[in-house]
Design a protein around this motif. Sequence first.
Motif, short mmCIF file in Angstrom:
data_model
loop_
_atom_site.label_atom_id
_atom_site.label_comp_id
_atom_site.label_asym_id
_atom_site.label_seq_id
_atom_site.Cartn_x
_atom_site.Cartn_y
_atom_site.Cartn_z
N ILE A 62 0.85 -1.19 0.00
CA ILE A 62 0.00 0.00 0.00
C ILE A 62 0.89 1.24 0.00
CG2 ILE A 62 -1.90 1.20 1.16
CD1 ILE A 62 -2.51 -1.43 2.63
N GLY A 63 0.86 2.00 -1.09
CA GLY A 63 1.66 3.23 -1.20
C GLY A 63 2.78 3.07 -2.20
N SER A 108 5.60 7.97 -6.60
CA SER A 108 6.65 8.80 -5.98
C SER A 108 6.26 9.51 -4.70
CB SER A 108 7.21 9.85 -6.96
OG SER A 108 8.17 9.25 -7.76
N TRP A 150 1.19 20.06 2.67
CA TRP A 150 1.51 18.66 2.98
C TRP A 150 1.06 18.42 4.42
CZ3 TRP A 150 3.20 15.54 -0.79
CH2 TRP A 150 3.86 16.12 -1.88
N ARG A 163 5.90 11.77 -1.83
CA ARG A 163 6.45 13.09 -1.49
C ARG A 163 7.69 13.47 -2.30
NH1 ARG A 163 7.05 12.09 4.60
NH2 ARG A 163 6.23 10.03 4.11
N ILE A 175 8.68 6.15 -2.42
CA ILE A 175 9.98 5.51 -2.65
C ILE A 175 10.14 4.25 -1.77
CG2 ILE A 175 11.38 6.86 -1.01
CD1 ILE A 175 12.35 6.22 -4.63
N ALA A 180 3.15 1.09 3.28
CA ALA A 180 4.27 2.00 2.97
C ALA A 180 3.72 3.42 2.87
CB ALA A 180 4.96 1.55 1.68
N ARG A 240 13.71 10.59 5.86
CA ARG A 240 14.17 11.20 4.62
C ARG A 240 14.09 10.18 3.47
NH1 ARG A 240 16.03 15.68 6.67
NH2 ARG A 240 16.49 16.57 4.65
N VAL A 241 14.44 10.64 2.27
CA VAL A 241 14.36 9.78 1.08
C VAL A 241 15.22 8.52 1.25
CG1 VAL A 241 14.96 9.63 -1.37
CG2 VAL A 241 13.76 11.65 -0.50
N PHE A 284 -0.71 -0.65 -4.51
CA PHE A 284 -1.93 0.16 -4.57
C PHE A 284 -1.59 1.59 -4.16
CE2 PHE A 284 -3.26 -4.17 -4.05
CZ PHE A 284 -4.32 -4.28 -4.94
P1 FAD Z 1 5.48 8.82 0.69
O1 FAD Z 1 6.35 9.43 -0.33
O2 FAD Z 1 4.57 9.71 1.46
O3 FAD Z 1 4.63 7.68 -0.04
C1 FAD Z 1 3.43 7.18 0.49
C2 FAD Z 1 2.45 6.94 -0.65
O4 FAD Z 1 1.29 6.28 -0.14
C3 FAD Z 1 1.95 8.22 -1.30
O5 FAD Z 1 2.13 8.14 -2.70
C4 FAD Z 1 0.46 8.28 -0.92
O6 FAD Z 1 -0.34 8.87 -1.94
C5 FAD Z 1 0.14 6.81 -0.75
N1 FAD Z 1 -0.97 6.52 0.18
C6 FAD Z 1 -1.22 7.07 1.40
N2 FAD Z 1 -2.32 6.50 1.95
C7 FAD Z 1 -2.78 5.57 1.07
C8 FAD Z 1 -3.86 4.64 1.08
N3 FAD Z 1 -4.71 4.56 2.11
N4 FAD Z 1 -4.03 3.84 -0.01
C9 FAD Z 1 -3.19 3.91 -1.07
N5 FAD Z 1 -2.13 4.76 -1.11
C10 FAD Z 1 -1.92 5.58 -0.07
N6 FAD Z 1 13.61 14.24 2.17
C11 FAD Z 1 14.93 14.36 1.92
O7 FAD Z 1 15.66 13.37 1.96
N7 FAD Z 1 15.45 15.58 1.57
C12 FAD Z 1 14.68 16.71 1.48
O8 FAD Z 1 15.17 17.79 1.12
C13 FAD Z 1 13.30 16.60 1.75
N8 FAD Z 1 12.49 17.69 1.67
C14 FAD Z 1 11.15 17.54 1.82
C15 FAD Z 1 10.31 18.65 1.62
C16 FAD Z 1 8.94 18.49 1.68
C17 FAD Z 1 8.05 19.68 1.44
C18 FAD Z 1 8.37 17.22 1.96
C19 FAD Z 1 6.89 17.03 1.99
C20 FAD Z 1 9.20 16.13 2.18
C21 FAD Z 1 10.59 16.28 2.13
N9 FAD Z 1 11.45 15.19 2.34
C22 FAD Z 1 12.80 15.33 2.10
C23 FAD Z 1 10.95 13.90 2.82
C24 FAD Z 1 10.84 12.86 1.72
O9 FAD Z 1 10.03 13.36 0.68
C25 FAD Z 1 10.22 11.60 2.32
O10 FAD Z 1 11.04 11.17 3.40
C26 FAD Z 1 10.08 10.41 1.35
O11 FAD Z 1 9.74 10.82 0.06
C27 FAD Z 1 9.02 9.48 1.96
O12 FAD Z 1 8.80 8.35 1.16
P2 FAD Z 1 7.74 7.25 1.62
O13 FAD Z 1 7.69 6.25 0.54
O14 FAD Z 1 8.08 6.79 3.00
O15 FAD Z 1 6.34 8.02 1.78
#
Ligand code: FAD
Length: 329
Positions: free
Chosen positions: A8-9, A38, A274, A40, A12, A158, A306-307, A31
């Motif tokens: 789920i999600g 992608s 956000w 955030r 990255i 995720a 972070r990423v 999903f």
């Molecule tokens: P996410 O990228 O949030 O992925 C989760 C996914 O799940 C999303 O696509 C969402 O749509 C989906 N989702 C949620 N709920 C559901 C559901 N119920 N059903 C289906 N899908 C769902 N990191 C850095 O390393 N350097 C930076 O400079 C930096 N700057 C940032 C600036 C901003 C403004 C923001 C918002 C973030 C920043 N980050 C930065 C943080 C970085 O973007 C995140 O740490 C990383 O992208 C998180 O990845 P993730 O896969 O854990 O979560």
Amino acid sequence: AIKKVAVIGAGIAGLSCARELQSFGMLVDVFEKSRGPSGRMSTRRMQDWSADHGAQYFTARDPRFIKEVQRWRQAGIADIWTPKLKVYESNVWCDSSSQETRYVGTPNMNSPGKYLTEDLSVKYERTITGLESRDGQWAIHCSESGAVATLYDCVVFAIPAPQASALLKNLDARASSISNSAQMKACWTMMAHLPHQLATDFDAAFINQEIINWICQNGSKPMRQGTMWTINGSPAWSQENVELSKDDAQDQMMECLTRLGFNCQDAEISMHRWRYASGSLENSIDFLSLPDIRLGLCGDWLNGGRVEGAWLSGLGLAVDIHQSTKQYL
Ligand code: FAD
């Protein structure tokens, strides 16, 4: 053995987990509630401008992620960004002494995410709203199309902590308590075209002790054009003002920008809120694997926020699921 996994999600973390699980021979469906991958790591594209409005850049310290970023660079979907960086504090602009190597997706921040979806089954516009245990497997429900026909041996969450918490509430006390303990903060992001602003002697700046904490010229990043600025509100101010209207948040940020010396006359602005931008567990646990109920959690919030942490969290969980396949049975 585990054959079918639902992730789920498609951020990255979810994509890194899904790819690794697939490489072990499992059948994986991802999903995603929005229309693209992608999460955030995102870029807003309008008719005559584009700007990264989520992650601004990423760093790579762990050898596994360094290798992955190397692969991305070879594929042309990421590159090093060497901005002229400043720091603003107490009315003074100083050059930043940071020696960090910074990377960005190319041509957009969501390019690595798109690349990772190649050969994966990703179902977009599917918001997962609940799970139900059925004869040792999981049935999942989504708001757009109801019950998903396939039953899964294992489900990976995720998604950001508060969203995971809502889904886990009645499923598992351990997962629910961990996702409840991660404090995630909002971020108000402003994308601005400033037609009367003269060229600055920096590409990006960390702003301290103001409601804005970051400002960046998108055109300074590799393979970008244009003069759009991305401006982030600080986590503390954004969280405190998360319920403001876009117009009110914009007014406060513009006032701050003007105080910092920017010419905001005739500015064209696009705002984004956000709700769960940043934050993580106080003590990182990399990922959470629950073989007894065949659930796993990954994401930035479990591993430093972070990423890089998100990508590693997804990878770690996939390896754990593979290794503990017997326990997951
Ligand atoms: P996410 O990228 O949030 O992925 C989760 C996914 O799940 C999303 O696509 C969402 O749509 C989906 N989702 C949620 N709920 C559901 C559901 N119920 N059903 C289906 N899908 C769902 N990191 C850095 O390393 N350097 C930076 O400079 C930096 N700057 C940032 C600036 C901003 C403004 C923001 C918002 C973030 C920043 N980050 C930065 C943080 C970085 O973007 C995140 O740490 C990383 O992208 C998180 O990845 P993730 O896969 O854990 O979560």
